[in-house]
Write an enzyme that holds these catalytic residues in place. Structure first.
Site, PDB file in Angstrom:
ATOM      1  N   ASP A   1       1.041  -1.038  -7.577  1.00 13.42           N
ATOM      2  CA  ASP A   1       0.624  -1.213  -6.189  1.00 13.42           C
ATOM      3  C   ASP A   1      -0.538  -2.199  -6.187  1.00 13.42           C
ATOM      4  O   ASP A   1      -1.443  -2.093  -7.019  1.00 13.42           O
ATOM      5  CB  ASP A   1       0.202   0.139  -5.584  1.00 13.42           C
ATOM      6  CG  ASP A   1       0.036   0.060  -4.066  1.00 13.42           C
ATOM      7  OD1 ASP A   1      -0.899  -0.626  -3.610  1.00 13.42           O
ATOM      8  OD2 ASP A   1       0.844   0.658  -3.350  1.00 13.42           O
ATOM      9  N   GLY A   2      -0.508  -3.143  -5.251  1.00 14.51           N
ATOM     10  CA  GLY A   2      -1.603  -4.113  -5.161  1.00 14.51           C
ATOM     11  C   GLY A   2      -2.955  -3.440  -5.006  1.00 14.51           C
ATOM     12  O   GLY A   2      -3.972  -3.987  -5.428  1.00 14.51           O
ATOM     13  N   HIS A   3      -2.985  -2.271  -4.410  1.00 15.56           N
ATOM     14  CA  HIS A   3      -4.236  -1.516  -4.242  1.00 15.56           C
ATOM     15  C   HIS A   3      -4.172  -0.274  -5.136  1.00 15.56           C
ATOM     16  O   HIS A   3      -3.510   0.705  -4.803  1.00 15.56           O
ATOM     17  CB  HIS A   3      -4.426  -1.107  -2.783  1.00 15.56           C
ATOM     18  CG  HIS A   3      -5.831  -0.693  -2.449  1.00 15.56           C
ATOM     19  ND1 HIS A   3      -6.573   0.151  -3.244  1.00 15.56           N
ATOM     20  CD2 HIS A   3      -6.624  -1.019  -1.398  1.00 15.56           C
ATOM     21  CE1 HIS A   3      -7.772   0.336  -2.693  1.00 15.56           C
ATOM     22  NE2 HIS A   3      -7.831  -0.369  -1.576  1.00 15.56           N
TER      23      HIS A   3
ATOM     24  N   GLU B   1     -13.579  -9.225  -0.160  1.00 11.80           N
ATOM     25  CA  GLU B   1     -14.229  -7.924  -0.425  1.00 11.80           C
ATOM     26  C   GLU B   1     -14.472  -7.767  -1.925  1.00 11.80           C
ATOM     27  O   GLU B   1     -14.255  -6.700  -2.504  1.00 11.80           O
ATOM     28  CB  GLU B   1     -13.354  -6.777   0.110  1.00 11.80           C
ATOM     29  CG  GLU B   1     -12.942  -6.997   1.568  1.00 11.80           C
ATOM     30  CD  GLU B   1     -12.124  -5.858   2.163  1.00 11.80           C
ATOM     31  OE1 GLU B   1     -12.693  -5.087   2.927  1.00 11.80           O
ATOM     32  OE2 GLU B   1     -10.933  -5.751   1.848  1.00 11.80           O
TER      33      GLU B   1
ATOM     34  N   HIS C   1     -11.296  -7.369  -5.431  1.00  7.20           N
ATOM     35  CA  HIS C   1     -11.554  -6.337  -4.425  1.00  7.20           C
ATOM     36  C   HIS C   1     -12.213  -5.134  -5.104  1.00  7.20           C
ATOM     37  O   HIS C   1     -11.618  -4.460  -5.934  1.00  7.20           O
ATOM     38  CB  HIS C   1     -10.206  -5.960  -3.817  1.00  7.20           C
ATOM     39  CG  HIS C   1     -10.272  -5.094  -2.609  1.00  7.20           C
ATOM     40  ND1 HIS C   1     -10.584  -3.757  -2.662  1.00  7.20           N
ATOM     41  CD2 HIS C   1     -10.040  -5.373  -1.304  1.00  7.20           C
ATOM     42  CE1 HIS C   1     -10.533  -3.249  -1.425  1.00  7.20           C
ATOM     43  NE2 HIS C   1     -10.204  -4.216  -0.584  1.00  7.20           N
TER      44      HIS C   1
ATOM     45  N   GLU D   1     -19.249  -1.965   0.117  1.00  5.54           N
ATOM     46  CA  GLU D   1     -18.444  -1.139   1.017  1.00  5.54           C
ATOM     47  C   GLU D   1     -18.683   0.340   0.756  1.00  5.54           C
ATOM     48  O   GLU D   1     -18.817   0.771  -0.394  1.00  5.54           O
ATOM     49  CB  GLU D   1     -16.960  -1.488   0.820  1.00  5.54           C
ATOM     50  CG  GLU D   1     -16.063  -0.810   1.841  1.00  5.54           C
ATOM     51  CD  GLU D   1     -14.577  -1.132   1.648  1.00  5.54           C
ATOM     52  OE1 GLU D   1     -14.269  -2.209   1.105  1.00  5.54           O
ATOM     53  OE2 GLU D   1     -13.743  -0.298   2.037  1.00  5.54           O
TER      54      GLU D   1
ATOM     55  N   CYS E   1     -10.707   2.864   6.620  1.00  2.00           N
ATOM     56  CA  CYS E   1     -10.684   3.488   5.290  1.00  2.00           C
ATOM     57  C   CYS E   1     -11.954   4.286   5.022  1.00  2.00           C
ATOM     58  O   CYS E   1     -11.921   5.315   4.340  1.00  2.00           O
ATOM     59  CB  CYS E   1     -10.475   2.432   4.207  1.00  2.00           C
ATOM     60  SG  CYS E   1     -11.615   1.050   4.308  1.00  2.00           S
ATOM     61  N   CYS E   2     -13.092   3.810   5.542  1.00  2.00           N
ATOM     62  CA  CYS E   2     -14.362   4.428   5.146  1.00  2.00           C
ATOM     63  C   CYS E   2     -14.640   5.806   5.755  1.00  2.00           C
ATOM     64  O   CYS E   2     -14.959   6.739   5.008  1.00  2.00           O
ATOM     65  CB  CYS E   2     -15.526   3.482   5.438  1.00  2.00           C
ATOM     66  SG  CYS E   2     -15.452   1.920   4.532  1.00  2.00           S
TER      67      CYS E   2
ATOM     68  N   CYS F   1     -16.590   2.650   0.822  1.00  2.00           N
ATOM     69  CA  CYS F   1     -15.512   3.119  -0.054  1.00  2.00           C
ATOM     70  C   CYS F   1     -15.769   2.747  -1.510  1.00  2.00           C
ATOM     71  O   CYS F   1     -15.335   3.465  -2.421  1.00  2.00           O
ATOM     72  CB  CYS F   1     -14.165   2.541   0.373  1.00  2.00           C
ATOM     73  SG  CYS F   1     -13.534   3.272   1.898  1.00  2.00           S
TER      74      CYS F   1
ATOM     75  N   HIS G   1       0.824  -1.223   0.000  1.00  2.00           N
ATOM     76  CA  HIS G   1       0.000   0.000   0.000  1.00  2.00           C
ATOM     77  C   HIS G   1       0.855   1.269   0.000  1.00  2.00           C
ATOM     78  O   HIS G   1       0.353   2.332   0.355  1.00  2.00           O
ATOM     79  CB  HIS G   1      -0.949   0.051   1.210  1.00  2.00           C
ATOM     80  CG  HIS G   1      -2.087  -0.920   1.160  1.00  2.00           C
ATOM     81  ND1 HIS G   1      -1.934  -2.267   1.339  1.00  2.00           N
ATOM     82  CD2 HIS G   1      -3.415  -0.738   0.978  1.00  2.00           C
ATOM     83  CE1 HIS G   1      -3.105  -2.878   1.272  1.00  2.00           C
ATOM     84  NE2 HIS G   1      -4.028  -1.973   1.036  1.00  2.00           N
TER      85      HIS G   1
END
Lengths: 617, 617
Positions: free
Chosen positions: B186-188, B300, B248, B316, B391-392, B318, B138
């Site tokens: 980046d994985g996210h 997710e 995700h 979610e 995160c939210c 987000c 991240h």
């Protein structure tokens, strides 16, 4: 000495028939035992080297290079494998099995510490954390599987010294957790039932006492949260207070087997009572029509009441096995056929689906629906040869090998037949039947004298006959015949094999407006491979008034003999595009023929779509 | 200079209206902005100390004791919080916000390494693993959130030096991943859209080039599997080849925002094309009626096509935000109202439900059904003040603060109104409306001259009037009026607020046989609190022919003003006991009155049951 995995000495209403005393001679289960012998167990033995189970234990004994392989509970794979081939050796002796057991026993004898401790992960990787991470260590879980393997090896007379290894480890457990000051539980229940089995084999009372204490220790906050929450490991409430099955399904179900086992030996009624209370709740609200349990991938958990999605069903193969273990103990404890009914449903459906027709591939998860064009599932919902976490395959093998012991019980000279398959039972009767394809079960008496024969009448059999007279089950679910039998006397039981549609309870949201097709003990499903060209399983809808036509098939493309069911149905079409919500229902439909196959035989041809629950037209 | 989070300089069909140029003066969103200002943002600022976000960064700067707190992406909480209060400071200046931004800026300036690198987790905990664990680190994700915070802080004129910190980190990223030899992702996903935003602020072309390269790098196996599979991080296929949203959900949706952002600046049509292809597939098969996305807790993840369970919806908060980001960019890129339609659906439902009426509690997961007597969920399905993985909440706050910038666009003097709420827009019009409670939207022109006013006609508005004449949307979903306006001219748009029932596509198994109730942009739900004594939400069934009665309510027990919908329905009863599968449907029913409440206002009273989808009687 009885030779069954469960041989309670105490409060059982009925006693098991020794595994040597039942011979299954035909039908799908005899076929499966053969495949288990020839294909599955050899595959499993190979995997014990490849997956690291044996090499890890060799490392613990000071032999072999390289790092620890696999999960911290890798030892348990070997123990289940050893148990499986031991039971199979009892049934059909095999020198290769004995040789494997010799080797495994030698490795275990060498790996065990002087104080009795044995767990290759903690010995090799984390010696400073022994008994210090009970919430997720699986140390007692692995020990439990060793105890069960030892019981089986003892019955088979193979694996020299395994019983002694098991006893030394059990004695060590007793020192640490019963007489020592250490209070705790294993995050994964399993050792409780295993300790009782080892007590039955050895007569060592402290093993039973430890099992009872471990059950009493649950729900008292004695171990930490593993990170998955306290419900995950059934550590949220004391066992006697918990009202519903929760968390990791396999853990809950193994725990219940232990709870009933301790009741059977100690007579502690509060244990039987709480277990039955959870059983009734689970059956009514958390059980798939296939007998499977566990509705969530997330946490491998039971899920909420009536949360029973067909597509995302977890229904782990191990949960089916654990449920059979629990129900078998409840059957012995209560003499009530509803537990044998659930065993039948689970055996023929959730459990039988776990393994491919060739015995070489296994399901971990047993959903009741597979869509076409899967994307998210890395394995596209197919059976696999093995798993990184390989709890299921050897677990399946041990149950298949010991299946005979779930067929019948005895009590004061009486015989109860719980599961129907051709064979001989306890020297008392011979059973001839083409079950589950046909409902006629012919029983020929081999033991003369006055005794009672009890035949389970499955709840699904709407109209049942015994010797051509209508037969009603008694309140316990059996039809009992007490006679002064002559050798050669016969009884003919005719179960109702009319195909039937089953409607889900209104509260099961996930299959609302659908029906499932069943025949006898078999749940059916609609696989893409059996539908006419151009007819999509996702589009099928059934008319509940349409006749259900039975179609025997000699061999379904490698899946073996079967009986298909065909019916007039419709295919429902609705275009895709824009949001899938409209102020009018937009589907149209055309008439088609739909064909269903027994659920347990699915996924033996292609990777196409499958549904158990089909919308009503 | 425009003052919007997205201000594309390239291929946009329309341009955003600056955040300072829209003033929302009434209705639920003005209320929310006030609550955000008074309750949510102050709570978030407090949490930046308590949760470790600021302390971790102080540690990275050599100040403060104790171990690193929280997740490896903890920095991103601070960045989102800083972004939120910066946009809010633009809207309604607040000295406490400026003070917080001063402090955060000082901490960031001190924490940043001389080479520009900045990530407290890797600086404090794993300095030897910097850029070495891209699959789950991240690091770029956190950097992206810093870039977005810097853009907002620059617009607000607070947080001295944050833009310079962001630029130094972006320059470092360019050195490592664009001009340096390091290839990766980046994985996210998140940094892609953020780099484009920083490019728009600074004009530094290498930021755009890096964003484009990171998008090109996806699906090439440049980073390892994080353990969640390659689909989880959308690294299974090159972006231009992937046909459907997977893995995700938040990652996929942020990635898409970046894909369209790069198209908007470079004109690479292949990017817009692939993103639109996935959008169409997602809308048709993977979108909840609330606008939510993500059907699985496990991973997710989006789940398979038509896998849309209401109870286990992940949806979610987000993901709702990321979907609004993506759709906003698609709206700018294509000028098609279907993207504004989806923004409206998401804003008023999946997104609006994320926050309690008092602004102090948040949903991470936004299901469309909550059962009563929940057991498995540790939080019993209620909103919570904060989360370990938070995160939210600050993500919600930044979108609420910047909501004005999603209301309208301009183009060659024209004005497009996409979202209806009372206020003033771009000095061109004043909007008066009681939307979403009422369908009348009165627009008063403030800027004289000849220009085109485009009004979005939502797809759900069956009968629409403009100044008392029936009005049809053009193929792009707008009603356009070009006139030589006089200041004070008015236009009256009347949207159809007749309550309506929505039927799911036949392929959505999880809500078969059910309908949902909608009115205007609002999806409704049935909460236990509104039903008559003794009527269980789980038992409700609707008659689609029964009239739907609209009932305005001044204040729904603290949940604020609302409009309830009442209808004659039935309660379906079926006893519990035994297996929940029977050869006949066993339910009986009685007549009752059922009352629905807007979904976004749910869970503001008790923890009772809730359903969006109700069975047809």
């Amino acid at each position: 000495m009885h030779q069954s995995p469960v041989d309670p000495s105490g409060r059982a209403v009925w006693r098991p028939v020794g595994i040597r005393d039942v011979d299954i001679t035909g039908g799908p289960f005899a076929r499966w035992q053969r495949i288990n012998h020839e294909a599955s167990i050899p595959l499993g033995m190979e995997q014990m080297e490849r997956s690291g189970a044996l090499p890890n234990l060799r490392r613990a004994g000071g032999e072999g290079e390289g790092p620890f392989q696999g999960y911290r509970f890798q030892d348990s794979d070997l123990y289940k494998q050893l148990e499986a081939l031991s039971w199979e050796h009892v049934r059909a002796p095999e020198s290769e099995y004995a040789r494997f057991a010799d080797e495994a026993a030698a490795v275990l004898r060498k790996a065990q510490r002087a104080d009795g401790y044995l767990n290759s992960h903690y010995q090799v990787v984390k010696p400073d954390k022994i008994w210090a991470e009970l919430e997720y260590s699986h140390e007692m879980y692995c020990a439990g599987h060793l105890f069960q393997a030892a019981v089986a090896a003892a019955r088979a007379g193979i694996g020299p010294g395994v019983v002694e290894v098991a006893r030394r480890l059990a004695d060590h457990l007793v020192e640490v957790f019963l007489t020592g000051g250490n209070d705790g539980i294993d995050g994964h229940a399993e050792v409780e039932t295993a300790l009782v089995e080892l007590y039955r084999l050895t007569g060592e009372r402290s093993y039973l006492d430890l099992a009872a204490k471990l059950i009493d220790n649950r729900g008292k906050g004695l171990v930490k949260d593993s990170g998955m929450g306290m419900l995950y490991a059934q550590d949220h409430l004391p066992v006697r207070e918990a009202g519903t099955a929760v968390g990791h399904a396999v853990r809950q179900l193994y725990l219940e087997a232990g709870v009933v086992d301790v009741y059977l030996e100690t007579g502690d009624e509060s244990l039987l009572e709480c277990s039955l209370r959870r059983w009734e709740d689970m059956v009514a609200t958390k059980t798939y029509i296939t007998g499977g349990h566990g509705s969530r991938h997330d946490g491998e958990a039971f899920g909420e009441r009536y949360e029973l999605p067909p597509d995302r069903a977890y229904s782990e193969s191990c949960a089916a096995i654990a449920s059979i273990h629990w129900n078998w103990r409840l059957l012995l404890a209560t003499g009530h056929g509803r537990h044998a009914d659930l065993i039948e449903r689970t055996l023929h459906n959730a459990f039988a689906a776990s393994t491919s027709a060739d015995g070489l591939r296994f399901f971990y998860v047993n959903p009741l629906q597979r869509r076409d064009d899967l994307v998210e599932d890395a394995y596209l919902g197919r059976r696999r040869e093995w798993f990184a976490c390989a709890c299921c395959p050897p677990n399946i093998m041990r149950l298949v090998a010991s299946l005979g012991s779930y067929v019948a019980t005895t009590g004061d000279g009486s015989l109860q037949l719980h599961q129907y398959m051709p064979g001989t039972v306890a020297g008392k009767v011979r059973v001839e039947t083409d079950y589950p394809w046909d409902g006629l079960v012919r029983i020929t008496v081999e033991e003369a004298g006055e005794w009672e024969l009890a035949l389970r009448i499955p709840a699904w059999s709407e109209t049942t006959y015994v010797d051509d007279s209508p037969a009603e089950a008694d309140p316990d679910g059996y039809f009992r015949i007490r006679r002064d039998w002559q050798a050669g006397d016969t009884v003919e039981l005719r179960l109702d094999m009319t195909p039937r549609l089953s409607y889900p309870h209104h509260a099961i949201d996930a299959v609302r407006g659908c029906v499932a097709l069943e025949r006898g003990p078999l749940v059916y499903c609609f696989e893409q491979a059996d539908q006419p060209e151009g007819v999509d399983v996702a589009e099928l809808a059934l008319d509940p008034r349409a006749p259900l036509r039975v179609k025997p098939v000699a061999d379904l493309g490698g899946a073996g003999r079967t009986v298909l069911i065909e019916t007039d149905a419709v295919a429902v079409h609705q275009p895709r595009g824009g949001l899938p919500y409209t102020t009018k229902p937009l589907a149209t439909s055309t008439a088609v023929t739909a064909t269903a196959v027994p659920y347990y035989q699915w996924d033996n041809r292609d990777g196409g779509a499958m549904r158990v629950w089909i919308p009503l037209a």
